[in-house]
Scaffold this motif. Structure first.
Motif, PDB file in Angstrom:
ATOM      1  N   LEU A 100      19.002  27.545  91.911  1.00 55.66           N
ATOM      2  CA  LEU A 100      19.232  27.943  93.301  1.00 55.66           C
ATOM      3  C   LEU A 100      19.796  29.359  93.379  1.00 55.66           C
ATOM      4  O   LEU A 100      19.384  30.162  94.227  1.00 55.66           O
ATOM      5  CB  LEU A 100      20.196  26.958  93.967  1.00 55.66           C
ATOM      6  N   LEU A 101      20.722  29.675  92.474  1.00 53.17           N
ATOM      7  CA  LEU A 101      21.310  31.022  92.475  1.00 53.17           C
ATOM      8  C   LEU A 101      20.237  32.075  92.249  1.00 53.17           C
ATOM      9  O   LEU A 101      20.160  33.075  92.960  1.00 53.17           O
ATOM     10  CB  LEU A 101      22.379  31.139  91.381  1.00 53.17           C
ATOM     11  N   PHE A 102      19.386  31.849  91.239  1.00 53.70           N
ATOM     12  CA  PHE A 102      18.333  32.834  90.972  1.00 53.70           C
ATOM     13  C   PHE A 102      17.329  32.879  92.119  1.00 53.70           C
ATOM     14  O   PHE A 102      16.861  33.938  92.506  1.00 53.70           O
ATOM     15  CB  PHE A 102      17.618  32.529  89.658  1.00 53.70           C
ATOM     16  N   MET A 130      22.209  39.241  88.539  1.00 52.99           N
ATOM     17  CA  MET A 130      22.349  37.814  88.830  1.00 52.99           C
ATOM     18  C   MET A 130      22.706  37.042  87.567  1.00 52.99           C
ATOM     19  O   MET A 130      23.447  36.064  87.631  1.00 52.99           O
ATOM     20  CB  MET A 130      21.057  37.287  89.458  1.00 52.99           C
ATOM     21  N   PHE A 131      22.218  37.486  86.429  1.00 53.39           N
ATOM     22  CA  PHE A 131      22.603  36.844  85.167  1.00 53.39           C
ATOM     23  C   PHE A 131      24.116  36.932  84.975  1.00 53.39           C
ATOM     24  O   PHE A 131      24.747  35.971  84.548  1.00 53.39           O
ATOM     25  CB  PHE A 131      21.882  37.488  83.979  1.00 53.39           C
ATOM     26  N   ALA A 132      24.681  38.078  85.328  1.00 50.47           N
ATOM     27  CA  ALA A 132      26.127  38.231  85.189  1.00 50.47           C
ATOM     28  C   ALA A 132      26.838  37.202  86.070  1.00 50.47           C
ATOM     29  O   ALA A 132      27.767  36.520  85.625  1.00 50.47           O
ATOM     30  CB  ALA A 132      26.538  39.652  85.570  1.00 50.47           C
ATOM     31  N   VAL A 133      26.380  37.080  87.300  1.00 49.72           N
ATOM     32  CA  VAL A 133      26.986  36.119  88.217  1.00 49.72           C
ATOM     33  C   VAL A 133      26.890  34.710  87.633  1.00 49.72           C
ATOM     34  O   VAL A 133      27.868  33.949  87.603  1.00 49.72           O
ATOM     35  CB  VAL A 133      26.279  36.173  89.593  1.00 49.72           C
ATOM     36  N   VAL A 134      25.702  34.378  87.157  1.00 49.82           N
ATOM     37  CA  VAL A 134      25.468  33.026  86.652  1.00 49.82           C
ATOM     38  C   VAL A 134      26.312  32.759  85.414  1.00 49.82           C
ATOM     39  O   VAL A 134      26.926  31.695  85.269  1.00 49.82           O
ATOM     40  CB  VAL A 134      23.970  32.824  86.358  1.00 49.82           C
ATOM     41  N   PHE A 135      26.374  33.719  84.510  1.00 48.65           N
ATOM     42  CA  PHE A 135      27.187  33.534  83.306  1.00 48.65           C
ATOM     43  C   PHE A 135      28.624  33.216  83.685  1.00 48.65           C
ATOM     44  O   PHE A 135      29.236  32.277  83.166  1.00 48.65           O
ATOM     45  CB  PHE A 135      27.157  34.789  82.430  1.00 48.65           C
ATOM     46  N   LEU A 168      38.892  39.149  85.593  1.00 45.69           N
ATOM     47  CA  LEU A 168      38.063  40.323  85.303  1.00 45.69           C
ATOM     48  C   LEU A 168      36.861  40.425  86.238  1.00 45.69           C
ATOM     49  O   LEU A 168      36.435  41.504  86.609  1.00 45.69           O
ATOM     50  CB  LEU A 168      37.571  40.281  83.850  1.00 45.69           C
ATOM     51  N   PHE A 169      36.294  39.284  86.587  1.00 48.35           N
ATOM     52  CA  PHE A 169      35.040  39.323  87.350  1.00 48.35           C
ATOM     53  C   PHE A 169      35.135  38.514  88.639  1.00 48.35           C
ATOM     54  O   PHE A 169      34.212  37.803  89.002  1.00 48.35           O
ATOM     55  CB  PHE A 169      33.887  38.762  86.517  1.00 48.35           C
ATOM     56  N   ALA A 170      36.256  38.638  89.350  1.00 51.45           N
ATOM     57  CA  ALA A 170      36.458  37.804  90.538  1.00 51.45           C
ATOM     58  C   ALA A 170      35.311  37.937  91.542  1.00 51.45           C
ATOM     59  O   ALA A 170      34.886  36.961  92.150  1.00 51.45           O
ATOM     60  CB  ALA A 170      37.773  38.164  91.210  1.00 51.45           C
ATOM     61  N   ASP A 171      34.790  39.148  91.697  1.00 54.07           N
ATOM     62  CA  ASP A 171      33.744  39.357  92.696  1.00 54.07           C
ATOM     63  C   ASP A 171      32.469  38.625  92.340  1.00 54.07           C
ATOM     64  O   ASP A 171      31.810  38.040  93.187  1.00 54.07           O
ATOM     65  CB  ASP A 171      33.457  40.842  92.854  1.00 54.07           C
ATOM     66  N   LYS A 172      32.124  38.670  91.058  1.00 54.17           N
ATOM     67  CA  LYS A 172      30.916  37.973  90.612  1.00 54.17           C
ATOM     68  C   LYS A 172      31.082  36.468  90.801  1.00 54.17           C
ATOM     69  O   LYS A 172      30.153  35.778  91.206  1.00 54.17           O
ATOM     70  CB  LYS A 172      30.647  38.264  89.142  1.00 54.17           C
ATOM     71  N   PHE A 173      32.287  35.989  90.512  1.00 50.00           N
ATOM     72  CA  PHE A 173      32.549  34.562  90.680  1.00 50.00           C
ATOM     73  C   PHE A 173      32.385  34.184  92.152  1.00 50.00           C
ATOM     74  O   PHE A 173      31.700  33.216  92.484  1.00 50.00           O
ATOM     75  CB  PHE A 173      33.966  34.233  90.197  1.00 50.00           C
ATOM     76  N   ALA A 174      32.965  35.000  93.031  1.00 53.08           N
ATOM     77  CA  ALA A 174      32.869  34.728  94.467  1.00 53.08           C
ATOM     78  C   ALA A 174      31.406  34.722  94.902  1.00 53.08           C
ATOM     79  O   ALA A 174      30.981  33.898  95.707  1.00 53.08           O
ATOM     80  CB  ALA A 174      33.651  35.770  95.257  1.00 53.08           C
ATOM     81  N   GLU A 175      30.635  35.631  94.333  1.00 53.10           N
ATOM     82  CA  GLU A 175      29.219  35.694  94.681  1.00 53.10           C
ATOM     83  C   GLU A 175      28.505  34.407  94.266  1.00 53.10           C
ATOM     84  O   GLU A 175      27.655  33.898  94.982  1.00 53.10           O
ATOM     85  CB  GLU A 175      28.584  36.892  93.982  1.00 53.10           C
TER      86      GLU A 175
END
Lengths: 307, 390, 306
Positions: free
Chosen positions: A188-190, A227-232, A296-303
């Motif tokens: 779904l994310l991708f 998006m891979f970064a977000v998913v990871f 470190l990656f709060a924004d990516k997590f929120a995304e």
């Protein structure tokens, strides 16, 4: 910005005290108060984890102990307990995160950028998979691994090899399980990203002679790196934090394959009562990788959460 | 370089609820080798769908598409040797211009890396984009991106170029410039080109021939001047030309002796014998005349002889464009019909003036009021065709 | 042509091989099979197990299927308590989370300095494992020197045994879970707020609406889709919340008053080896979730959001 307009007009209508309105002060006070609400349980856990038994009795639970009341003993004990669990958790979290991301990205590509009839039905099954409660599959899952697959026995020829140990069979089971149940959300994310990709660009690539596979490899994959970064980040925390699969598939906190969350759930239990400082220290050690990733990656997590 | 034939091509979309929509209805066009064919029509007319069927991006419900006599209906897009330029340019954002242009060659040919590099550079030079080769699309202006998109198509040396409104994202000035450039480029390359646009100006100025579509049906295929002067029906007459042709609903009344009179709300227009023959026994008709073919004169000046081809009118609006004026008229005494006339920019006509409009008989078109089919078209002096006013 | 048939056949085969469904299947089919087996086949298997009398060790006997487990559920008083608690948790937790999350989002949507840092802090608990947060809350709720009791002690109330008293325990659990999930709801609302075009704020301003009225009449109604998707996630979580209760109460059996279907299901199966009975509770949980998912997905499909 909309906020800009509101703020300026609000400043004009409300009482001003030296350029800052009372309303704004109240707003910030509320926000800071809320920071207290969200952080106190964590902060209190942190100070408690370094208290000696005396300090634990004598100081307020949210205040740090004074000099003589500080001890890192509990952290050491907790670490000794948890270290193998941390290793195990890493061993299944990282591979399943990567597998999930790859498979999810492929599924999303096949279901989004290549058009065919019946796509929506398949897609609906993927998405419904996100919401299925694990309870509804946990007994068959346990049956499947323990009665039918018995990877430990089947792969017994491997355990003689260097670096391989029998409990890796359980780790492998966890990798496969986490991958399978992670695929829906990752798909779904991708998909949410692929839906916004220019259709004309994909068509251009196909007219340029690229096959479905080459379009994925040369166009879609390079463009999905963010998006891979977000998913990871999202999947890593999800899988690391998971408990029910660990509890049922691994079974016992004494199992050599026990994960960090599983060991933590039984930490500091004794007849004399609960050893809170030890538990707090254990909680922090267990949470450390996710905390690190989150900070470190709060924004990516929120995304990842938003989608 | 290839001849492309569309033979009764049909496209039906089935909606989710089972509704069938005919997007393209039995369209047949023969596109000659090296020809620049423009597919034009209002939005939703099926022109893009037609183009996408040629490209292989859309399946063909019925009929045949042939490339050099080979049926390509079931050939996947990548094997058709066709290059397409998209409205959005569809450049690959993560690749440099060089990589964008090389992509198609890498995917569809066995050329060595060196050969590919040479060809990319040659094409880039020809297109004047060689200084941009190492930039990414996001660093380029709209016009530059457009050029790269063209270059990416050209470098492949395809059998056919397909272009889907490639200029519509450019500003007006750049669009006019690119129009000319594209035309020259096409002449130079002599590659068969199918160009889709909704803009009749582009169609008229660029195409060797234009094919006009409406509601999925092909209305007319012909040279721009044919379509302008000899429209097959009222739709084509209306669509081609700016400002559009004036239309008047009329009925036929037989005159004493030769010919007939076409009677409209404000108009009583006498027509001679050859036009009556063309009309036959139809009664509901539409009279059409292009704005530049109507003459107007101040009615108080020198009253024109009433020859059955004039009508009194009042000027409501004058829009000067410089070289000419666009004049809006209310026709008749009560002004119940309107007409648009273009006259020389130097003429002194102002809003409120009372004028007499003269519609010369050799400039009129007559259409069947029911089928919209053209029954009679204006006379064209073949030796010296009038320049179309677009 | 004599070989017309074969060319025809070949071209049909060719056409099939070139079709998008076949071309795209290497991408979606393997993930689909893996996921399909573990999710959908497992649910089917679970249904089958719930019809057996499987318990203890050994293999299930699939020859004698019946609905006895479902009948047993009706006579099980624990089942009724668990169902009631599940619904209390579901409604209480979801509603409070939605409200708190909305307030947080509205506060943060007002041109706040450091709004990112605030957001990061409010969402932090959501990034932690339930096993971890359960430890913190056990300490917070601790009878003797827990912060909660100390805090209300300032007002001369308490102390209470938050996690021990059957009357308080469910409320305490809901409170802790709201602490952990409200950041999530906030994020969902914030994303929706950010997607509302600026002109609407301005238009409402020009129309003379006060800040509160503007939010209430213009902005909040547009958050409905966000609210729906947040609700679905929260309800589904409330249905399956197990980890937190397990860690809070050190095992399969939560304190009286806090047992929900999810914990009962795991306890019956893995605590008492009543596999078939556990499976039937699991199936009930699945049906309950389906009652939430199916309308949601259908709605999303209708709106073209899938």
């Amino acid at each position: 910005m909309s906020e800009q307009t509101i703020t300026t007009e609000e400043a004009a209508t409300e009482h001003e005290t030296g350029g800052i309105s009372i309303g704004r002060v109240g707003l910030y006070a509320t926000l800071v108060g809320l920071v207290g609400f969200y952080l106190i349980p964590i902060e209190s856990g942190l100070v408690t984890s370094i208290k000696t038994p005396t300090a634990l009795q004598e100081t307020f639970p949210f205040l740090p102990p004074a000099g003589s009341g500080i001890t890192v003993e509990k952290w050491q004990i907790a670490f000794d307990y948890l270290a193998p669990g941390m290793v195990n958790s890493m061993l299944f979290t990282i591979p399943s995160t990567i597998l999930c991301a790859l498979l999810g990205s492929m599924a999303a590509y096949g279901l989004t950028l290549v058009d065919w009839r019946g796509q929506i039905a398949v897609l609906a099954l993927f998405i419904a998979g996100i919401f299925v409660p694990y309870q509804a599959v946990i007994v068959p899952l346990f049956q499947f691994w323990s009665q039918y697959m018995q990877l430990g026995t089947r792969l017994s020829f491997l355990w003689g090899l260097p670096l391989l140990e029998p409990h890796y069979a359980t780790i492998l089971e966890l990798i496969i399980t986490h991958t399978a149940y992670g695929i829906p959300i990752v798909t779904l994310l991708f998909r949410s990203q692929y839906k916004t990709m220019s259709e004309e660009m994909i068509e251009a690539a196909r007219l340029d002679g690229a096959s479905v596979w080459r379009v994925y490899r040369r166009i879609v994959l390079p463009l999905s790196i963010p998006m891979f970064a977000v998913v990871f980040i999202f999947q890593f925390t999800q899988i690391w934090n998971e408990f029910l699969f660990s509890l049922t598939i691994i079974g016992s906190t004494n199992d050599p394959a026990a994960s960090a969350t599983l060991i933590l759930s039984g930490l500091g239990q004794s007849l004399e009562g609960t050893d809170y400082p030890l538990r707090m220290a254990g909680a922090f050690i267990t949470a450390l990788p996710t905390l690190l990733v989150y900070v470190l990656f709060a924004d990516k997590f929120a995304e990842g959460v938003q989608t | 370089m290839a001849e492309t034939q569309l033979d009764d091509v049909r496209k039906v979309f089935t909606e989710d609820d089972g509704n069938e929509i005919v997007a393209v209805n039995d369209v047949s066009i023969d596109i000659e080798d090296g020809e620049f064919l423009v597919l034009v029509g209002p939005s939703g007319c099926g022109k893009s769908t037609t183009l996408r069927m040629i490209a292989g991006l859309e399946s063909i419900t019925d009929g045949e598409i042939r490339l050099d006599d080979r049926v390509i209906n079931d050939l996947p897009a990548k094997e058709r040797n066709i290059a397409m330029v998209f409205q959005s340019y569809a450049l690959y954002p993560h690749m440099t211009v060089r990589e964008n242009m090389a992509f198609g060659l890498e995917e569809s040919t066995d050329l060595s890396d060196d050969e590919i590099a040479t060809r990319v550079e040659e094409t880039a030079e020809m297109m004047g984009i060689d200084p941009l080769l190492d930039r990414k699309p996001e660093e380029l202006s709209g016009g530059q991106q457009q050029r790269v998109a063209l270059g990416r198509a050209i470098v492949r040396e395809p059998a056919v170029f397909l272009m889907d409104e490639p200029l519509s994202n450019l500003d007006a000035k750049l669009r006019a410039q690119m129009r000319t450039e594209l035309q020259q480029l096409q002449e130079q390359l002599e590659t068969t080109t199918v160009y889709v646009t909704h803009d009749q100006t582009e169609a008229m100025t660029m195409g060797d021939r234009i094919a006009i579509l409406n509601d999925g049906e092909l209305q007319q295929v012909g040279t721009p001047l044919e379509c302008y002067h000899e429209p097959a029906n009222a739709f084509v007459a209306d669509f081609i030309g700016e400002p559009a042709m004036n239309f008047f609903d009329v009925t036929r009344r037989n005159a004493d002796g030769d010919g007939a009179v076409l009677v409209g709300e404000t108009l009583e227009y006498a027509v001679s014998n050859d036009i009556t023959t063309a009309i036959g026994d139809r009664n509901e008709l539409v009279l059409g005349v292009r704005p530049e073919d109507i003459d107007i004169q101040h009615s108080d000046g020198n009253p024109r002889r009433a020859d059955g081809h004039t009508v009194p009118a009042t000027v409501t609006v004058v829009e000067p464009t410089g070289d000419e004026n666009i004049v809006y008229l209310d026709l008749g005494e009560d002004g119940s019909e309107t007409a648009i006339v273009t006259i020389d920019g130097m003429s002194r006509i102002e809003a409120g003036d009372s004028v007499v409009a003269h519609i010369p008989e050799d400039a009129i078109h007559v259409f069947d009021g029911k089928t919209n089919e053209a029954l009679h078209n204006r006379r064209v002096e073949s030796s010296e065709p009038r320049a179309p006013n677009i | 042509m004599t070989d017309g048939g074969t060319t025809e056949e070949r071209s049909t085969l060719r056409r099939w091989l070139d079709s998008d469904i076949v071309q795209s299947s290497p991408f979606w089919l393997p993930p689909f099979l893996l996921m399909g087996f573990f999710v959908y086949a497992a649910i089917g298997w679970n249904l089958l197990l719930s019809l057996t009398e499987y318990s203890g060790f050994g293999d299930p006997d699939y020859s004698n299927l019946g609905l006895h487990n479902y009948r047993a559920m009706l006579d099980d008083p624990g089942m009724w308590a668990a169902t009631r608690n599940t619904f209390v948790l579901l409604v209480g937790f979801t509603v409070v989370c939605l409200i708190v999350g909305l307030l947080l989002a509205l506060l943060l949507d007002r041109e706040i300095r450091f709004s990112r840092s605030f957001r990061t802090i409010y969402l932090l608990p959501f990034a932690l494992s339930f096993i971890v947060t359960a430890q913190f809350w056990r300490w917070m709720y601790n009878v003797n020197n827990g912060i909660v009791n100390q805090f209300i002690g300032l007002f001369g109330i308490g102390p209470y045994n938050w996690l021990g008293s059957p009357k308080l325990v469910l409320g305490s659990v809901i409170f802790a879970l709201v602490w952990q999930f409200s950041g999530y709801t906030m994020i969902i609302y914030l994303a929706a707020l950010r997607s509302i075009p600026n002109d609407q704020y301005e238009a409402a301003r020009v129309d003379g609406a006060s800040t509160v009225r503007m939010y209430w009449r213009v902005i909040v109604p547009q958050l409905r889709p966000a609210m729906v998707s947040a609700t679905v996630t929260l309800v589904l979580f409330a249905l399956k919340a197990f980890d937190f209760l397990y860690a809070t109460f050190d095992g399969y059996r939560p304190r009286r008053g806090a047992d929900i279907l999810a914990t009962k299901m795991v306890r019956e199966s893995f605590g008492r080896s009543e596999w078939a009975y556990g499976s039937s509770i699991a199936l009930m949980l699945f049906v309950l979730s389906l009652g939430v998912i199916a309308p949601y997905l259908y709605n999303q499909y209708k709106r073209g959001n899938l």
